[in-house]
Design an enzyme around this catalytic site. Structure first.
Site, PDB file in Angstrom:
ATOM      1  N   CYS A 153      -0.334   4.014   2.410  1.00 53.43           N
ATOM      2  CA  CYS A 153      -0.001   3.745   3.812  1.00 53.43           C
ATOM      3  C   CYS A 153       1.474   3.993   4.101  1.00 53.43           C
ATOM      4  O   CYS A 153       1.821   4.587   5.130  1.00 53.43           O
ATOM      5  CB  CYS A 153      -0.321   2.296   4.163  1.00 53.43           C
ATOM      6  N   ASP A 154       2.356   3.521   3.226  1.00 58.02           N
ATOM      7  CA  ASP A 154       3.785   3.475   3.542  1.00 58.02           C
ATOM      8  C   ASP A 154       4.674   4.324   2.654  1.00 58.02           C
ATOM      9  O   ASP A 154       5.881   4.407   2.884  1.00 58.02           O
ATOM     10  CB  ASP A 154       4.264   2.006   3.450  1.00 58.02           C
TER      11      ASP A 154
ATOM     12  N   CYS B  15       0.836  -1.199   0.000  1.00 64.37           N
ATOM     13  CA  CYS B  15       0.000   0.000   0.000  1.00 64.37           C
ATOM     14  C   CYS B  15       0.869   1.247   0.000  1.00 64.37           C
ATOM     15  O   CYS B  15       1.485   1.588   1.013  1.00 64.37           O
ATOM     16  CB  CYS B  15      -0.915  -0.009   1.222  1.00 64.37           C
TER      17      CYS B  15
END
Length: 301
Positions: A133-134, A130
């Site tokens: 997300c990261d 993701c």
């Protein structure tokens, strides 16, 4: 005793809950990860009718708010199995047992792994599924995106804005995502594409330092030094909780047609976990509405 228990809080599950709630049913939604499902990880949704552009998180938040207004109960928890009884269904989690007259499986799908040695070990230490997300952890760094479909290209577009270099690794001769995304990436000077190639090995001890690629046509092997790898090769159904009450197909999907009705009375399915040809937010929401209406008819209205 709930009238409807929905397992999964993605677009399909939340839509099912919305429709059942509007029929004054007592509804419980169980979700093991994020309320909103996979949509919360999408940086931008541009193909949902009536919404020119919206982040997946905003889209999910609006769905959750709408569902809560109908009095639906949302509970974090992973459904382990579902039992069929004379009085209804029992959804079993690690913490509790929930009774429902009907159950709608809207478990969706999870990110597919490459299946490489040490992949799980390096997840969170250079490997991610993701970018939203990261991605911030890799600002100014060189990364690889594995895959060539819409999900992979969306990840690459997002990462190209913050990373020094983005390598797209595609196992086919062409990118299979939307042409609009392909055109955006062609204009990015810090993006390149390697075709007909698969990841064979991961480099690095405690953190990822590189990947070894094999050209599937020429047999040529090369290594790319990257500090991050974002895997976007599709999803696999997350229907483990359904195995105790339904027979899944060979790929792990719940067999059901557009009616979203399963062979077990009182059990329905909606979204990406169902056997279907198109898996999009629009089709998931359509499934959710259909499954909820079918459940309400089963209950007598």
């Amino acid at each position: 005793m709930y009238d409807v228990i929905v397992i999964g809080a993605g677009p399909a599950g939340l839509t099912a809950a919305l429709y059942a709630g509007r029929q004054n049913k007592k509804v419980l939604v169980l979700e093991k990860n994020s309320f909103g499902g996979q949509t919360v990880y999408s940086p931008k949704i541009e193909n949902y009718p009536g919404i020119p552009a919206m982040s997946g998180m905003d889209f999910a938040d609006k769905l959750v708010e709408q569902v809560l207004e109908q009095g639906v109960e949302l509970e974090p928890g992973e459904a382990i199995t579902v039992e069929n009884g004379e009085e209804g269904k029992t959804v079993v989690t690690e913490e509790a047992r929930y009774q429902g007259k009907t159950v709608i499986f809207a478990c969706g799908a999870k990110h597919r792994r490459l299946g490489l040695p040490r992949e799980e070990e390096l997840t969170g230490a250079g490997i991610s599924y993701c970018a939203v997300c990261d991605g911030a952890f890799f600002k100014g760094k060189e990364v690889a995106v594995i895959g060539g479909g819409n999900s992979a290209l969306q990840e690459a577009v997002y990462l190209a804005e913050i990373c020094k270099k983005v390598h797209i690794i595609q196992n086919l001769e062409t990118l299979t995502g939307e042409e609009k995304l392909v055109e955006i990436l062609k204009k990015k000077e810090n993006v390149d594409v390697t075709f007909n190639s698969v990841v064979k090995e991961l480099r690095g001890e405690e953190e990822l330092t590189g990947i070894v690629l094999e050209n599937t046509k020429e047999g040529r092997v090369e290594e790319k030094k990257v500090e991050g790898m974002f895997v976007a090769i599709g999803l696999s159904p997350d229907n483990g909780a359904a195995e105790g009450i339904l027979k899944l197909d060979e790929q792990g999907y719940i067999p059901a047609d557009e009616s979203c009705v399963t062979p077990v009375p009182g059990v329905f399915v909606a979204g990406d976990g169902r056997t279907k040809k198109v898996r999009q937010i629009a089709t998931a929401i359509a499934d959710g509405a259909t499954a909820a209406i079918a459940a309400c008819r089963y209950l007598g209205n």
